[in-house]
Design an enzyme around this catalytic site. Structure first.
Site, mmCIF file in Angstrom:
data_model
loop_
_atom_site.group_PDB
_atom_site.id
_atom_site.type_symbol
_atom_site.label_atom_id
_atom_site.label_comp_id
_atom_site.label_asym_id
_atom_site.label_seq_id
_atom_site.Cartn_x
_atom_site.Cartn_y
_atom_site.Cartn_z
ATOM 1 N N ASN A 178 -7.908 -23.255 -8.456
ATOM 2 C CA ASN A 178 -8.645 -24.085 -7.504
ATOM 3 C C ASN A 178 -9.787 -23.326 -6.831
ATOM 4 O O ASN A 178 -10.782 -23.913 -6.427
ATOM 5 C CB ASN A 178 -7.691 -24.680 -6.455
ATOM 6 N N HIS B 192 2.851 -22.958 -8.075
ATOM 7 C CA HIS B 192 1.849 -24.019 -8.011
ATOM 8 C C HIS B 192 1.847 -24.806 -9.318
ATOM 9 O O HIS B 192 1.326 -24.350 -10.333
ATOM 10 C CB HIS B 192 0.467 -23.407 -7.723
ATOM 11 N N SER C 187 -1.298 -25.658 -2.960
ATOM 12 C CA SER C 187 -2.363 -25.371 -3.923
ATOM 13 C C SER C 187 -3.439 -24.471 -3.335
ATOM 14 O O SER C 187 -4.339 -24.061 -4.057
ATOM 15 C CB SER C 187 -2.964 -26.659 -4.483
ATOM 16 N N GLU D 185 1.052 -21.756 -11.777
ATOM 17 C CA GLU D 185 0.588 -20.507 -11.169
ATOM 18 C C GLU D 185 1.746 -19.923 -10.361
ATOM 19 O O GLU D 185 2.283 -20.598 -9.472
ATOM 20 C CB GLU D 185 -0.613 -20.763 -10.253
#
Ligand code: 3H9
Length: 698
Positions: free
Chosen positions: A477, A427, A406, A439
């Site tokens: 993130n 991801h 991540s 992702e």
């Protein structure tokens, strides 16, 4: 006649066939053609009935959404519907595929409705920030009653033909070519001496407690206004005569058309479809995918395996130790039994998926034939590199090696193999068999057909896939870390975590950031803070009270205590008074005099931090377009869909005002609030994020 409608005769029946691919949306030429077709049938000697059908994959998917926001052009859809219903001929709608929104409204104006067994009908206007605007709020209650109408209109859900028949929306289900069964049905009606039957002339249904229904719809929609407006429109069908009810519906529809929510939701609709449409992938063939390997059988690995199994892939899952194999298998079976209980798969399918389609082992050799492997082990570069070295040794040439990291550097992971062109980041978001976002992280050397395969996998798994470049946290993130920091700063300066959560839930988020922290586990943020501590800039303001919560063994929901206290058997938590004390102590230690924040200021700062970081992410090319960021936040982070995403929200607020706010926050903390160069550039040029989306689509 318009070229979008063909007119043919079969004895005393005329057939109007709508030909407006891909989904027969009711654009201007279709509306004109329908009116002209009805007029032609009426002047065509011997025509006694008209069958309306759609060519291609659907009857009609609704009004043409691309026309929204532009000045409406006559004939307006409600008038087209009225003209059809008022026809002196018997009108039959023969429906297949979907009949949605205006499409169902056309059918409701027909005097009789039949459908294929596989047909679906619905009024999805609320998903576009609207209500039905061509009579469904007035006709449907007359046809099926208030409760069933409110259920369909306020939820926007689609129902299959058998349910539509039970509800009384359609008269009959008949399998066969839609035009042929429509003609046969019309002939049978004529020979039975059936008469015209206008829904608008039916008796209005009984009233209900409208205010309670309005409040209920408002609460359920968490800030979205159109479902509650739909209640008022249906109320008009009971309280006003038909024509006045139609005027009331039109007024509400046009008012909603002017709202930011309508713009936000239509942006979401088109972005959802544009997100996988990347110029770099045009004409690139993805690699063949049949079998998937997964490394690690924890929550994430088991979720990925579950998603792959449910989408028809065979799965080989590698666990580290023999004693973990059974637990990993159980975790996947547990996920699949959820699908079994919800009727998504049969018992036979469940048995096949948990036995034949799934292998759980500790032997890497079992991966020798898989087409793609997703690694989902502990977030540690050394551990990841070790896994990739092993994969490089056992996987066949051309197999894709993907990491579910991540935030770690996918270039560095790729460099640990002899085939960096086959390495990519995929991801997933937890739980991976539920969350829609994927992702697709493209490293420096990732080959284009590997990227295309990442998107093909996402599509096969039913995900919204977004292309991301390599950086700490990729798109989602990385942006989360920034807006979360803005929230932490507000706590240090005087707001409570509970006020912040409440303000953001009222803004439309599913949960506030502190409640999310408790859900995800406070140990995750604790580990990240420790990882980042050695490289921290001296100007960073990182609160330490959260570490103290963790040091006491409280990690949020899983331990029963975090920012909130979670009593067994209760939903949600109550504020943890120890946290309030720890915050007070930290403010005193830092010499901060707490100040009051309004809810509006909390939202403004939180959103400003989100948009500013997102603009940096787009400016640096980590996300290719603002809409990519919007889709990440919508599908991975609970951002309210009716704002379209943070970039759309920013456009709607005005970028110049937002930049001015960021610059004023920078007076207090210049290091954190450095305005994004892209934001400054757009403001200077008088352009918006959406202009960038449009340029990218050219
Ligand atoms: C309404 O009707 C208001 C009225 O009450 C009153 C008016 C006065 N218009 O999704 P897909 C395009 S509001 C224009 O990939 P699928 C879509 O953008 C409307 N374009 O395929 C895509 O284009 P592209 C109420 C539309 O098979 C292509 O068609 N109706 C429209 O997965 C294929 O779409 C709705 O809200 C449209 N209405 O799903 C229905 N619909 O290829 C919205 C689709 O360039 N549509 N396109 O990317 C859907 O739910 C799905 O598209 C549908 C097909 C189920 C139809």
């Amino acid at each position: 006649m318009s070229d979008k409608i063909s007119y043919t005769r079969n004895g005393d029946i005329a057939v109007l066939r709508i030909q407006n691919p891909p989904v027969n949306a009711l654009s201007l030429a279709v509306r004109e053609g329908l009116v002209a077709g009805i007029e032609k049938a009426e002047s065509d000697e011997g025509v006694q009935a008209v069958v309306i059908v759609g060519e291609g994959r659907a009857f009609i998917a609704g009004a043409d959404i691309t026309e929204f926001g532009k000045p409406p052009q006559e004939p307006f859809l409600p008038d087209v519907c009225k003209r059809i219903e008022a026809s002196s001929r018997i009108i039959v709608a023969s429906m297949h595929g979907v009949s949605l929104g205006g499409g169902l409204e056309i059918a409701l104006c027909a005097h009789y409705r039949i459908a294929q067994p596989s047909a679906r009908v619905g009024l999805p206007e609320v998903h576009l920030g609207l209500i039905p605007g061509a009579g469904a709020t007035q006709r449907l209650p007359r046809l099926i009653g208030v409760d069933a109408s409110l259920d369909l209109i306020t939820s926007g859900r689609q129902v299959k033909a058998d349910e539509a028949l039970k509800m009384g929306i359609i008269d009959k289900i008949v399998e066969g070519d839609p035009a042929e069964v429509g003609i046969a049905y019309a002939k049978a009606l004529l020979s039975d001496g059936a008469k015209r039957r206008a829904v608008s002339e039916m008796t209005p249904p009984e009233p209900i407690d409208w205010d309670a229904a309005y409040d209920g719809a408002l609460k359920k929609a968490r800030g979205q206004i159109s479902p509650a407006q739909a209640v008022r429109a249906v109320q008009a069908s009971v309280e006003l005569d038909f024509d006045d009810g139609m005027l009331a519906e039109r007024e509400m529809f046009m008012d909603l058309m002017k709202t930011d929510q309508r713009q936000g939701m239509i942006h979401a609709f088109f972005s959802e479809r544009a997100v996988g449409n990347l110029p770099e992938l045009k004409d690139v063939e993805p690699r063949a995918l049949k079998s998937i390997g997964v490394i690690g059988g924890g929550t994430m690995g088991a979720g990925i395996a579950t998603a792959a199994l449910l989408s028809g892939f065979s799965v080989v899952l590698i666990e580290m130790k023999d004693e973990f194999v059974a637990a990993a298998h159980d975790r996947i079976s547990g996920n699949l039994s959820g699908a079994l209980k919800r009727g998504k798969i049969s018992q036979d399918k469940f048995d096949e998926l948990t036995t034949k389609a799934l292998t759980v082992t500790t032997q890497y050799d079992a991966l020798s034939d898989v087409d793609l492997v997703v690694e989902a082990v502990f977030e540690d570069m050394a551990v990841k590199k070790d896994v990739f070295t092993k994969l490089d040794a056992v996987c066949k040439p051309g197999a894709i090696l993907a990491s579910n990291t991540s935030y770690l550097d996918v270039d560095e992971i790729a460099a640990s193999t002899l085939r960096p062109e086959d390495v990519i980041g995929l991801h997933f978001f937890s739980p991976a068999h539920v969350m829609k976002l994927l992702e697709v992280v493209v490293a420096d050397k990732t080959a284009p057909d590997v990227v295309a395969t990442g998107f093909a996998l996402g599509k096969a798994l039913g995900k919204i896939s977004v292309r991301a470049g390599v950086c700490d946290g990729f798109i989602g993130n990385r942006i989360l870390a920034t807006y979360r920091t803005a929230a932490d700063h507000m706590v240090l300066d005087g707001a409570s975590p509970y006020q912040i959560d409440k303000a953001l839930v009222n803004f439309g988020f599913a949960m506030g950031p502190f409640a999310v922290g408790d859900l995800a586990g406070l140990d995750i943020g604790w580990a990240t803070r420790k990882r980042k501590a050695p490289h921290r800039h001296p100007a960073e303001r990182v609160p330490t009270y959260v570490d103290k919560i963790c040091e006491a063994g409280n990690f949020g929901q899983k331990t029963g205590k975090g920012y909130y206290i979670y009593e067994k058997g209760t939903r949600g938590g109550i504020p943890n008074p120890e946290v309030t004390e720890l915050i007070k102590a930290e403010r005193a230690e830092r010499g901060i005099t707490p100040r009051d924040f309004t809810d509006a200021e909390i939202v403004r700062r939180y959103m400003a931090a989100m948009v500013n970081e997102a603009a940096k992410v787009v400016g640096e090319g980590i996300a290719k377009r603002p809409l990519d960021v919007d889709m990440v936040l919508l599908f991975g982070y609970g951002f309210p869909r009716y704002w379209g995403g943070p970039m759309k929200w920013a456009d709607l607020q005005g970028l110049a005002e937002l930049l001015a706010d960021i610059e004023s926050y920078a007076d207090e903390n210049a290091w954190f609030w450095q305005p994004a160069p892209l934001l400054k550039q757009l403001v200077a040029e008088g352009r918006t994020f959406d202009d960038l989306n449009k340029e990218a689509a050219k």
